[in-house]
Write a protein that holds these residues in place. Structure first.
Motif, PDB file in Angstrom:
ATOM      1  N   ARG A  42       0.824  -1.212   0.000  1.00  0.00           N
ATOM      2  CA  ARG A  42       0.000   0.000   0.000  1.00  0.00           C
ATOM      3  C   ARG A  42       0.854   1.256   0.000  1.00  0.00           C
ATOM      4  O   ARG A  42       0.458   2.283  -0.579  1.00  0.00           O
ATOM      5  CB  ARG A  42      -0.936   0.009   1.218  1.00  0.00           C
ATOM      6  N   PHE A  45       1.343   3.224  -3.123  1.00  0.00           N
ATOM      7  CA  PHE A  45       0.202   3.967  -3.655  1.00  0.00           C
ATOM      8  C   PHE A  45      -0.070   5.247  -2.861  1.00  0.00           C
ATOM      9  O   PHE A  45      -0.908   6.056  -3.259  1.00  0.00           O
ATOM     10  CB  PHE A  45      -1.036   3.067  -3.663  1.00  0.00           C
ATOM     11  N   SER A 110      -6.980   7.220  -0.724  1.00  0.00           N
ATOM     12  CA  SER A 110      -6.865   5.777  -0.557  1.00  0.00           C
ATOM     13  C   SER A 110      -7.798   5.400   0.592  1.00  0.00           C
ATOM     14  O   SER A 110      -7.543   5.750   1.747  1.00  0.00           O
ATOM     15  CB  SER A 110      -5.419   5.377  -0.240  1.00  0.00           C
ATOM     16  N   THR A 138      -6.104   5.870  -6.036  1.00  0.00           N
ATOM     17  CA  THR A 138      -4.667   5.652  -5.936  1.00  0.00           C
ATOM     18  C   THR A 138      -4.229   4.388  -6.659  1.00  0.00           C
ATOM     19  O   THR A 138      -3.041   4.220  -6.966  1.00  0.00           O
ATOM     20  CB  THR A 138      -4.223   5.537  -4.472  1.00  0.00           C
ATOM     21  N   TYR A 140      -4.747   1.301  -5.283  1.00  0.00           N
ATOM     22  CA  TYR A 140      -4.511   0.230  -4.311  1.00  0.00           C
ATOM     23  C   TYR A 140      -5.537  -0.894  -4.439  1.00  0.00           C
ATOM     24  O   TYR A 140      -5.174  -2.080  -4.511  1.00  0.00           O
ATOM     25  CB  TYR A 140      -4.528   0.804  -2.895  1.00  0.00           C
ATOM     26  N   ALA A 167      -1.890   6.584 -10.415  1.00  0.00           N
ATOM     27  CA  ALA A 167      -2.248   5.190 -10.182  1.00  0.00           C
ATOM     28  C   ALA A 167      -1.510   4.268 -11.142  1.00  0.00           C
ATOM     29  O   ALA A 167      -1.009   3.204 -10.743  1.00  0.00           O
ATOM     30  CB  ALA A 167      -3.758   5.010 -10.325  1.00  0.00           C
ATOM     31  N   ALA A 170       2.086   3.834 -10.011  1.00  0.00           N
ATOM     32  CA  ALA A 170       2.195   2.970  -8.832  1.00  0.00           C
ATOM     33  C   ALA A 170       1.947   1.510  -9.199  1.00  0.00           C
ATOM     34  O   ALA A 170       2.641   0.608  -8.726  1.00  0.00           O
ATOM     35  CB  ALA A 170       1.220   3.427  -7.760  1.00  0.00           C
TER      36      ALA A 170
END
Length: 399
Positions: A42, A45, A110, A138, A140, A167, A170
């Protein structure tokens, strides 16, 4: 000198602790989703984010990065069960000199992991199912689905290009390459359909017909219904044939940011003149608009209304309930005893509508929102009590 923790080792340990916490509360129930929580970093992100403080006055958020608070503290916060804000008022944050932010409106985040995994569990996926996610954010939750189902089976739509770009970066850092679409999430993503599941990480005032059309019969749609006053709850619908879907409210708590395309008008509406409308007494005061149970009914009965309180010249509080779509209004002022005076006007008697809904609800035994369901057809969407044949309320038209 304090040693800088090893990010990979520390993050892996924090992910396992987070999974233990989520499982202990009953939110994380299946081994497949637990494996995803333990695997997806996580922190990748949320390299930079804001967290809400408990400072009095205006709601204030404070910035968090590894440089600002240290690597260890940044990682600890990244793996807390909290919502971490990554954008305000639809504009990118200036991270060159981050400072606390007050009085702003979060527009991307998030979401707290407990809500994310609860929704993923409620989505009832099976291996290799095709899933459409509305609201990449994000990335995640997108990554969790990629880990569980394979990136080739995940399509995610994000309306904000800057949010989508972050996003994508990531996800790529973590080795995931789902189909990412920049566009109107309410329109779905027909090129990747039909889907077995649709999940929305934004609130919607109604279920877009496009989502129903892009879901194969027997598939599920999971989304948070909400209005301009409050959330109605998390609904899960089973899609049938000919543009129909039906389901129930399965949880009250979720309150995602509303889809930007369905956000309320900036103007609350025109204040009525002092002599406008008709006046009567009512036993119901404005508190019922913000209470969890009666507020649910208020949102159903007055789907296009919003309210606020301000004092008159003599200091008496006036609560205005305004419908900016048709200029209907209700104005509440204290009367003698426990009663209130309501003055209402316009094409709809707003307070009458609310009182009728409250009477129906009380007659039924004041049931919880989870006793309500929803039917979606190409021509009407209705929330009903206990069965489709029971009392019902029409959701706003799709716009």
């Amino acid at each position: 000198m304090t040693a800088v923790p090893d990010i990979d080792t520390t993050a892996a340990d924090l992910r396992h602790k987070l999974a233990d916490q989520l499982a202990g509360h009953g939110w994380l129930r299946s081994p497949q989703w637990r494996a995803a929580v333990e695997a997806v970093p996580r922190h990748e992100f949320v390299r930079r984010f804001y967290r809400e403080t408990d400072a009095p006055g205006l709601t204030t958020w404070t910035p968090v990065t590894a440089d600002l608070v240290g690597v260890g503290e940044w990682l600890q916060q990244a793996y807390t069960d909290d919502t971490l804000i990554t954008q305000f008022d639809g504009r990118e944050i200036d991270w060159s000199e981050p400072k606390p932010i007050s009085g702003a409106h979060p527009t991307s985040s998030s979401t707290l992991p407990s809500l994310v995994v609860r929704m993923l569990e409620d989505l009832q996926v099976h291996d290799a199912m095709a899933v459409l996610e509305i609201g990449t954010g994000t990335g995640y939750s997108t990554a969790l689905m990629c880990h569980r189902l394979g990136a080739q089976n995940v399509t995610s739509v994000e309306t904000d290009p800057d949010v989508a770009d972050r996003a994508r970066e990531a996800l790529n850092r973590c080795g995931y390459s789902p189909r990412l679409v920049i566009g109107d999430g309410l329109a779905g993503a027909p090129e990747g359909g039909p889907y077995d599941r649709v999940i929305a990480t934004c609130g919607v005032r109604n279920i877009p017909q496009t989502w129903v059309e892009q879901t194969r019969p027997g598939g599920l749609i999971l989304a948070t219904l909400r209005g301009w006053m409050r959330s109605l709850g998390l609904v899960r619908l089973t899609v049938g044939h000919d543009g129909h879907a039906e389901g129930r409210i399965i949880a009250e708590e979720p309150s995602f940011m509303i889809a930007r395309q369905q956000d309320a008008p900036e103007s609350l509406g025109m204040l009525p003149a002092p002599d406008e409308g008709s006046t009567r007494t009512t036993p119901h005061g404005p508190d019922l608009l913000s209470m969890s149970d009666s507020g649910f009914l208020a949102q159903l009965a007055m789907p296009n209304a919003r309210f606020f309180t301000m004092p008159a010249d003599n200091g008496t509080p006036h609560t205005y309930v305004l419908d900016a779509t048709n200029n209907a209004f209700a104005v509440l002022t204290p009367a003698d005893g426990n009663e209130w005076t309501v003055r209402q006007g316009g094409p709809i008697a707003l307070w009458d509508e609310l009182e009728r809904s409250l009477a129906t609800w009380h007659t039924a035994g004041s049931p919880a929102p989870t006793e309500f369901g929803i039917t979606v057809t190409p021509t009407r969407q209705a929330i009903w009590l206990r069965s489709p044949e029971g009392p019902s309320w029409t959701l706003p038209d799709q716009t």
